[in-house]
Scaffold this active site. Structure first.
Site: not given
Length: 380
Positions: A79, A153, A155, A158
């Site tokens: 990401e 991904d 985290i 977030t």
């Protein structure tokens, strides 16, 4: 494939250690938060933050997988951009170096010369975690690493990670928000077809130790390839308990017509809300909800790849909502409606190339999917 799964479980736990470290050290955490801008920003949110923890975790996974499986290096996607701006306005490319000392030196440039914080973070990056238990001995899948790609991904959710609200989880109950919604997601897909074939989910903030001071995590994994379907979670038919009505989990921002259509088949008591796309799909995997519906194109391949593989292993999946609604009134589910992970959208740029534009439905049972499609058809 067993070696790859062991590696992903290990690096996901390393990632969880980094996430926990950054939350436990108040001084370190204050240094980490930066707002995304431009093409990296999720347009669904007014503010879309990333943290250095996100970037470090993504680069750590890329590094560790690339070392053991170099043929996969060019097909590991995530990401986050690895660019981070320090307090002097300098843009620094965050990478994981071959030694802990080199990594600490690089991180110190991001952390405005804070050697102690950089050393703390580098130590977590280069420290191998305890062995992760998984019944995967003898796992044989007729695939080679050179046929696979990975979505990360680092985290998910977030905003929940940054807010840091703590909830005491109870078995068998969905909690709509809090640190537990923040997940590390690593999904593996076939480069040729885009099918998700392996997924690892790590929930760094699952519960606290008996002393109540330190968080402990929980991991989930699944493999689905051909006739091989193995998952750390039990399938719906294996679960005990009373039958209840169809239940769904949604985003609080979901469109009103969708909420109303689903109320007609679920009842208001079986419509729930939660934060984080990954967590909502995990709720479906765990049986806390029967399906997750999203009518907007605000999730991305890195959000859905890992949990999609687990759902496939349980007999479910994740379909493109818009494509599925275009099907005939018969409700026969076409496998081509399942999300795939190998092709970007040529008409988009930046992160939007990898958006799940048609929305999605994550499900465990095909009959329940047909009920949901029947309720939504003609409403969007």
């Amino acid at each position: 494939m067993a070696d790859l799964l062991r590696l992903l479980l290990r690096v996901a736990e390393k990632a969880a250690n980094v996430a926990r470290l950054c939350r436990q050290d108040a001084h370190l955490f204050q240094l980490l938060v930066q707002e995304k801008t431009g093409e990296d920003k999720n347009k669904k949110f007014v503010q879309d933050f990333k943290t250095l923890a996100d970037v470090v975790i993504q680069e750590m996974i890329l590094h560790d997988v690339g070392v053991q499986f170099p043929e996969m290096s060019d097909f590991i996607h995530g990401e986050e951009s690895n660019k981070f701006e320090n307090g002097l306005g300098e843009s620094v490319a965050v990478t994981v170096c071959s030694t802990e000392e080199e990594t600490a030196k690089l991180l110190a440039t991001v952390l405005d010369g804070d050697q102690a914080a950089a050393a703390l973070l580098a130590g977590a990056i280069h420290q191998d975690p305890a062995t992760i238990e998984a019944t995967i001995d003898g796992l044989t899948v007729p695939l080679k690493p050179s046929e696979l790609g990975i979505w990360i991904d680092p985290i998910d959710a977030t905003s929940q990670y940054i807010e840091g609200r703590e909830e005491a989880l109870e078995e068998g109950r969905l909690f709509p928000s809090g640190l537990h919604c923040a997940l590390v997601l690593i999904g593996v897909y076939l480069r040729s077809t885009g099918e998700p074939v392996m997924g690892v989910i790590n929930q760094p903030f699952h519960n606290k130790d008996p002393g109540g001071s330190r968080w402990r995590g929980k991991h989930y994994w699944g493999v689905s390839c051909g006739g091989i379907n193995i998952c750390s979670e039990s399938s719906p038919s294996d679960r005990s308990g009373e039958q209840r009505g169809l239940s769904v989990v949604l985003s609080s921002s979901e469109k009103q017509p969708v909420k109303e259509a689903l109320t007609s088949v679920c009842g208001p008591e079986n419509i729930m809300y939660a934060s984080g796309a990954g967590y909502k799909i995990l709720c479906v995997i765990q049986g806390l909800a029967d399906a997750y519906i999203l009518s907007e194109g605000s999730t991305y391949k890195w959000d859905s790849c890992a949990p999609h593989a687990l759902l496939r292993a349980l007999g479910g999946g994740v379909v493109d909502l818009a494509v599925s609604l275009q099907q005939s009134e018969s409700g026969v589910q076409d496998p081509s409606t399942e999300l795939t992970y190998h092709l970007p959208r040529a008409d988009q740029t930046g992160a939007d190339r990898w958006a799940n534009y048609g929305g999605l439905v994550a499900y465990r049972d095909c009959s329940q999917l047909r009920s949901i499609m029947g309720a939504l058809r003609g409403k969007l």
